[in-house]
Structures are given as structure tokens and as C-alpha cells.
Design an enzyme around this catalytic site. Sequence first.
Site, mmCIF file in Angstrom:
data_model
loop_
_atom_site.group_PDB
_atom_site.id
_atom_site.type_symbol
_atom_site.label_atom_id
_atom_site.label_comp_id
_atom_site.label_asym_id
_atom_site.label_seq_id
_atom_site.Cartn_x
_atom_site.Cartn_y
_atom_site.Cartn_z
ATOM 1 N N TRP A 85 0.826 -1.354 0.049
ATOM 2 C CA TRP A 85 -0.049 -0.027 0.014
ATOM 3 C C TRP A 85 0.797 1.084 -0.074
ATOM 4 C CZ3 TRP A 85 -3.650 1.157 4.418
ATOM 5 C CH2 TRP A 85 -4.539 2.355 4.323
ATOM 6 N N HIS A 142 12.781 -4.714 4.846
ATOM 7 C CA HIS A 142 12.292 -5.233 5.811
ATOM 8 C C HIS A 142 13.359 -5.142 7.100
ATOM 9 C CE1 HIS A 142 8.546 -5.938 4.275
ATOM 10 N NE2 HIS A 142 8.517 -6.891 3.748
ATOM 11 N N ARG A 162 1.968 -2.226 12.041
ATOM 12 C CA ARG A 162 0.519 -2.532 12.209
ATOM 13 C C ARG A 162 0.187 -3.331 13.206
ATOM 14 N NH1 ARG A 162 -1.871 -6.477 7.353
ATOM 15 N NH2 ARG A 162 -4.116 -5.980 7.767
ATOM 16 N N TYR A 228 -0.402 1.508 10.121
ATOM 17 C CA TYR A 228 -1.487 0.944 9.077
ATOM 18 C C TYR A 228 -2.823 1.469 9.418
ATOM 19 C CZ TYR A 228 -4.073 -2.521 6.337
ATOM 20 O OH TYR A 228 -4.901 -3.423 5.292
HETATM 21 P P1 PAP Z 1 4.844 -7.552 2.354
HETATM 22 O O1 PAP Z 1 5.327 -7.538 4.136
HETATM 23 O O2 PAP Z 1 5.096 -8.985 2.005
HETATM 24 O O3 PAP Z 1 5.547 -6.575 1.750
HETATM 25 P P2 PAP Z 1 2.517 -6.168 2.855
HETATM 26 O O4 PAP Z 1 2.269 -5.290 1.705
HETATM 27 O O5 PAP Z 1 3.470 -5.403 3.882
HETATM 28 O O6 PAP Z 1 3.421 -7.229 2.455
HETATM 29 O O7 PAP Z 1 1.394 -6.669 3.686
HETATM 30 C C1 PAP Z 1 0.319 -7.132 2.794
HETATM 31 C C2 PAP Z 1 -0.976 -6.885 3.674
HETATM 32 O O8 PAP Z 1 -1.611 -5.426 3.143
HETATM 33 C C3 PAP Z 1 -2.005 -7.796 3.328
HETATM 34 O O9 PAP Z 1 -2.956 -7.658 4.530
HETATM 35 P P3 PAP Z 1 -4.162 -8.840 4.924
HETATM 36 O O10 PAP Z 1 -3.438 -10.116 4.675
HETATM 37 O O11 PAP Z 1 -4.577 -8.612 6.138
HETATM 38 O O12 PAP Z 1 -5.282 -8.567 3.962
HETATM 39 C C4 PAP Z 1 -2.893 -6.948 2.265
HETATM 40 O O13 PAP Z 1 -4.175 -7.297 2.014
HETATM 41 C C5 PAP Z 1 -2.600 -5.537 2.828
HETATM 42 N N1 PAP Z 1 -2.752 -4.574 1.482
HETATM 43 C C6 PAP Z 1 -2.118 -4.593 0.499
HETATM 44 N N2 PAP Z 1 -2.610 -3.527 -0.436
HETATM 45 C C7 PAP Z 1 -3.598 -3.012 0.404
HETATM 46 C C8 PAP Z 1 -4.291 -1.546 0.327
HETATM 47 N N3 PAP Z 1 -3.938 -0.936 -0.980
HETATM 48 N N4 PAP Z 1 -4.857 -1.104 1.363
HETATM 49 C C9 PAP Z 1 -4.737 -1.486 2.382
HETATM 50 N N5 PAP Z 1 -4.279 -2.930 2.745
HETATM 51 C C10 PAP Z 1 -3.541 -3.302 1.830
#
Ligand code: PAP
Length: 335
Positions: A85, A142, A162, A228
Site C-alpha cells: 500500500w 524489511h 501494524r 497502518y
Molecule cells: P509484504 O510484507 O510482503 O511486503 P505487505 O504489503 O506489507 O506485504 O502486507 C500485505 C497486507 O497489506 C495484506 O494484509 P491482509 O493479509 O491482512 O489482507 C494486504 O491485503 C494488505 N494490503 C495490500 N494493499 C493494500 C491496500 N491498498 N490497502 C490496505 N491494505 C492493503
Amino acid sequence: MSTPPSRPITESKEDGDYIKLCEEYNCLIETIPKGNGWRVKHLHNYNGFWLNPIYIKANLLLHAYFKPHPTDIFLASFMKSGTTWLKALMISTINRHRYSFSDHHLHYHGPQSTFPFLETELHSYPITDFTDMSAPRLFSTHFPRTLLPPSVTSCKFIYICRDPKDVLVSKWFFMNKIRDKDLPPLSFDEALDLFCQGISDFGPIWEHVLSYWRASLDAPDKILFLKYEEVKEQPEAMVRKLAAFMGEPFTKEEDEKRVVENIVNMCSFENLSNLEVNKTGVFKFGKAEVGNREFFRKGKIGDWQNYMTEEMKERIDGIIHEKLKGSGLTLGESA
Ligand code: PAP
């Protein structure tokens, strides 16, 4: 303006330096403590943090080869805290004069591919040197603050954290998707237990968050510390903060054209997760690849409630509360 990188290579060090570094790495891996892994069989404890061995090598390469520019901006996060995001928000904010919202870079590229993730870009010789990226160069990582080279820490950082309970659930789903095929699935109970012991890629989570929190208190002009949940609740205010921090505050004219609103809408979970590129495209990291869709699961606050008993919740909240005590920081319900 930030441009996605191609792959120029460093010529500043000889093969011999790289070979020495590999020897150092092989020796290190044999001697440091091991714990159960989430994606691969083992994580190793490197200077207080649990890392996948390939990221320990990446860290050595980062220290040996990476040359920061004063205008570089880093997005730092613990896994599953909002990287995808924030990448989308940062790239669309910094490049807002470059792409129109109707035909945007993000329509063709998954957010994860928009700027380099250091851990997976630095893996083998010859080493990527990122010199063809225009300023400000954007990077994500990370790695906890304390594992970064001092030269990098003079650059600007945006950190996103988060609720650890939502991080755990999100990570458990993701890691089971990309877990080595020769390992049995990781049960939620085992994941929770490892997480609470701190044995989690880039963990312990509390040490990770505290490493950036403390640094942000020392240098608030260099580290923008975000949650977050706050971005979810006040996306427009947070995008304004991001823009100002990156040195490109929104103008009155832009306000009249509702640019902030357009950025927020374009980067919303609903919009991004429905783009074709995020349904069918892939993100390559190192030698592996993962579907862009795996970075979009639910995008909600509090999904942990669907997976945790009251006892599990109390266990995590209790640990986080204890570890953050006296820091001035609260996460999830650790207040
Ligand atoms: P990473 O550590 O692999 O880079 P990261 O993007 O930090 O992953 O986290 C993914 C989470 O962000 C997912 O959460 P969830 O499993 O609880 O659903 C993903 O859905 C969420 N996410 C991705 N894009 C967005 C967005 N645009 N708005 C809000 N949450 C998002």
C-alpha cells in the site's frame, strides 16, 4: 522523480571481495543460532534478528556495496504491515506530475515492483548498484534499523507498522502460500508460538518496531513513523504527510484538482486488487516469484478476530504491552 530501476552493476569491488564475503557468510551460517522457519526450513539469528539465510547474505552485501545518495528515501516495515500500500502511495505521490490517473504506471505494474526491495535485489555477483535510478531514489526494506549500515541511516525513512495480531494472520496466510514445497504446512498454532518467541522473519516484531520508533524520536525530520490503522482511518491526511515529508507538499492548485483524493482512491485496496496486473501479474524476488494477488488478501483492520481465541489475543497483546512498556508507543490493543 523516481524511476523504476534497470539493472546496472557495480564495478567498484573486485570478485575477490565478493568471494571473501561469501566465505564470511558460509562461516556465519554454520555458527549462529537456528530456529524453525516459516517459508524455508530455518531462520538464523543474526545480531538479534531472525532472518532467512539469503537475507543475511543480502545484509552483508548491503553493508559492503550499497552507496546511498542523500536524496534517497526508504520505506521500512516489518513483513505484512502495509508495504504494498505504502509503495503505491509513495510512487504515485512522488510521480504525480508524471502519470495521469487514467493511464497510470500502477495500472501496468504491481506496487511491489515499482521500486526495489533491497533484500532481494542484493543477492549475487555482479551486484546491482541502482545508479540509473533518478532522484529521489525509492527503496524498500524489511531490515530493522539496527541492521542497516550507518551511511544509509542519514537518509529519509518512512516506517509503517501494524497491529501485530493482524500482521501474524496476514503473514501466516502468505508464508503458507510460498512455503517450500518439501515442508509440511505451518499450522496457525505453531506460527503463533514462533511469533510470540520472536522467531519470525525480521523479528522479533517488537524489536523491529522499537528500532525505528526510537530512531524516529531522535530524528523526527528523518523518520516518518506511521501506523497502518491511521492510514486506513485518515488516508488523505497521511498522504499529505507523506508528500510533505518527501519534500513535495501539495499545492493549492492540486487541492482544487483533488489530487490527494485521486491518489487515495487509486491506491485503495478495492481499486488495486481489481486491476488486471494485480490479479494475474507476478512479482519476481531473487530467483523466486509470487503472484501479485498474494499481496492483496483482505486489507482490513482486525481480521485477527476471525482466527484467534481470546487466549491467543491475550498472549500476543500481553507480550507486546510488556515489550513496549515505557517506550511511548502502543500497537494493537497493547495500550
Ligand atoms: P509484504 O510484507 O510482503 O511486503 P505487505 O504489503 O506489507 O506485504 O502486507 C500485505 C497486507 O497489506 C495484506 O494484509 P491482509 O493479509 O491482512 O489482507 C494486504 O491485503 C494488505 N494490503 C495490500 N494493499 C493494500 C491496500 N491498498 N490497502 C490496505 N491494505 C492493503
